[in-house]
Design a protein around this motif. Structure first.
Motif, PDB file in Angstrom:
ATOM      1  N   ALA A 163       0.823  -1.208   0.000  1.00 15.35           N
ATOM      2  CA  ALA A 163       0.000   0.000   0.000  1.00 15.35           C
ATOM      3  C   ALA A 163       0.852   1.251   0.000  1.00 15.35           C
ATOM      4  N   TYR A 183      -5.943  -3.600   2.650  1.00 18.56           N
ATOM      5  CA  TYR A 183      -5.810  -3.230   1.230  1.00 18.56           C
ATOM      6  C   TYR A 183      -5.013  -4.308   0.495  1.00 18.56           C
ATOM      7  N   ASN A 218      -3.248   4.606   0.584  1.00 17.21           N
ATOM      8  CA  ASN A 218      -3.818   3.242   0.495  1.00 17.21           C
ATOM      9  C   ASN A 218      -3.568   2.472   1.793  1.00 17.21           C
TER      10      ASN A 218
END
Ligand code: GLY
Ligand code: MN
Ligand code: MN
Length: 456
Positions: A257, A267, A261
């Protein structure tokens, strides 16, 4: 086998680092927990299809693997507590088949189940229903779990019970249990027994998990210097590092990420661009001998922390190191988590956060401090977080801070940053052993690894 794969197995080992004797000891320990005249039924996993003729990589049911070391699909294992101090081990496997093996490669087969996996009795999986019926008829108690369906193995059972309605192997076995008039009260879940064994790792398991941590940690330190342009490239670089180092595969779908993010804790799209000036957070690990590493690290994409990035990173790192020192026999995950909130509260105050405990634990640090680790990433989930940890437990320590964007409750310099530092720790009396120590985490070492000054 050692004879065919000496680069993976030493003589006497069934899987990397784990001997045939240890597999026997695991089954004996399970049988010791079962009443005389009872049986435990373990259903192995099957190949799952992705689409059409394309299948997912096979992954064995970890309880089945733990008790047998057998890593082929469509198999059944039965442990029968036959006498007070002994057990009978029955295995049903896919039989040798020249035509299929020409396409798919060699199978262990029935004789191999006896000779290599030390089954006392073995048979063709096609014959399992009739044979199992006989065992069920004599059983005083049955231990088994209900896995997800539908399954191809179920097909073998539909014929035996004359009923094709049941989608899972376990459902068919349930029908057999009814057919042989075993009272429902005599059928109990197996997972609590197996998980209580799996929770305490043997010396051999700790050594295997150390290897998983060493390979994974080295791969992560190396990958931080690879100057990847995208999350996907870094994802592939990590996976390559794990496998090149000797792991079988990644232990789970990693988090890679960049920038904001990292605020999404799970994620896994990993499909964006990594930007100069941002941090990248990774949560990744390899699997070795079936055992998982589970490591999180973060580093600056351009190799140098900004002042704010460093301050937030140091707050997480200080918290994580203080917690690792407290992983001692007698504490609990619950106690470690409560301590993590207190340590974080102190650390973030030093860098200018003024927030309540509720905002800290609901917004900035919304997840738990860690979990057991082993053949599963979230291992032995039936184990209470309240019970005291004992030597041989392996847990993760993974505090993190996630500062939302555009939220004026938090200092502006830190908004949009997400950080987690995660290591794998074996409980060993009062001397915790960090299994993932090769993944560098001190600021100077992370910067050196990013710039290839430090060759991890
Ligand atoms: N990788 C999943 C976790 O850290 O729990
Ligand atoms: Mn993780
Ligand atoms: Mn974890």
């Amino acid at each position: 086998m050692h004879e065919t794969h000496p680069h993976l197995l030493k003589s006497g080992e069934i899987t990397p680092g784990i001997s045939a004797l240890e597999y026997h000891e695991r089954r004996a320990a399970l049988a010791a927990k079962m009443p005389l005249g009872s049986i435990a039924i373990l259903v192995g996993n099957e190949i799952k299809t992705r689409s059409g003729a394309v299948f997912y990589e096979f992954h064995q049911n970890p309880d089945f693997y733990y008790l047998t070391g057998f890593n082929e699909p469509t198999a059944l294992a039965i442990i029968e507590k036959s006498t007070d101090d002994d057990y009978t081990f029955h295995m049903f496997v896919q039989p040798k088949n020249e035509r299929i093996e020409l396409w798919e490669g060699p199978r262990t087969g029935v004789q191999g189940a006896l000779d290599v996996f030390n089954a006392d009795e073995a048979g063709d999986i096609d014959h399992a229903p009739v044979y199992l019926g006989r065992l069920l008829k004599g059983a005083k108690q049955v231990f088994m779990d209900y896995g997800p369906g539908p399954s191809k193995l179920a097909g073998f059972f539909s014929a035996a019970v004359g009923n094709a309605r049941h989608a899972t192997t376990e459902a068919h076995i349930t029908e057999l249990i009814k057919k042989y008039k075993i009272p429902a009260s005599a059928v109990k879940p197996l997972a609590p027994l197996v998980q209580s064994l799996r929770a305490v790792k043997s010396a051999a398991e700790i050594a295997v998990m150390r290897t998983a941590g060493r390979i994974s940690g080295r791969a992560i330190s190396w990958a931080s210097g690879e100057k990847c342009k995208t999350e996907r490239e870094l994802d592939a670089t990590l996976d390559y590092g794990f496998r090149r180092g000797g792991c079988e595969k990644s232990a789970y779908v990693p988090v890679v990420a960049g920038g904001t993010n990292a605020l999404a804790i799970h994620y896994t799209r990993n499909d964006n661009v990594l930007h100069d000036g941002d941090l990248v957070l990774i949560d990744a690990g390899g699997q070795y001998g079936g055992y998982c590493a589970d490591i999180s690290r973060a580093w600056p994409v351009n190799g140098r922390f900004t002042a704010a990035q460093r301050d937030l990173y140091e707050a997480v790192l200080s918290t994580q190191k203080a917690l690792i020192n407290r992983v001692v026999a007698g504490t609990s995950l619950e106690s470690l988590h409560a301590q993590s909130v207190e340590i974080f509260a102190h650390e973030i105050k030093q860098i200018g956060f003024e927030v309540s405990r509720a905002v800290l634990s609901e917004v900035l640090y919304p997840h738990y401090v860690g979990h057991h680790l082993g053949l599963d990433v979230h291992d032995v989930p039936l184990t209470s977080r309240r019970i005291p940890l004992v030597s041989g437990n392996v847990i993760t320590i993974e505090p993190g801070l996630y500062v939302p964007e555009n939220d004026s409750r938090f200092p502006e310099a830190f908004r949009g940053m997400g950080l987690r530092i995660e290591d794998n720790v074996a409980v060993n009396g009062h001397n915790p052993v960090v299994l993932s120590v090769e993944a560098v985490k001190e600021v100077v070492d992370v910067e050196a690894a990013c710039q290839r000054i430090l060759q991890a």
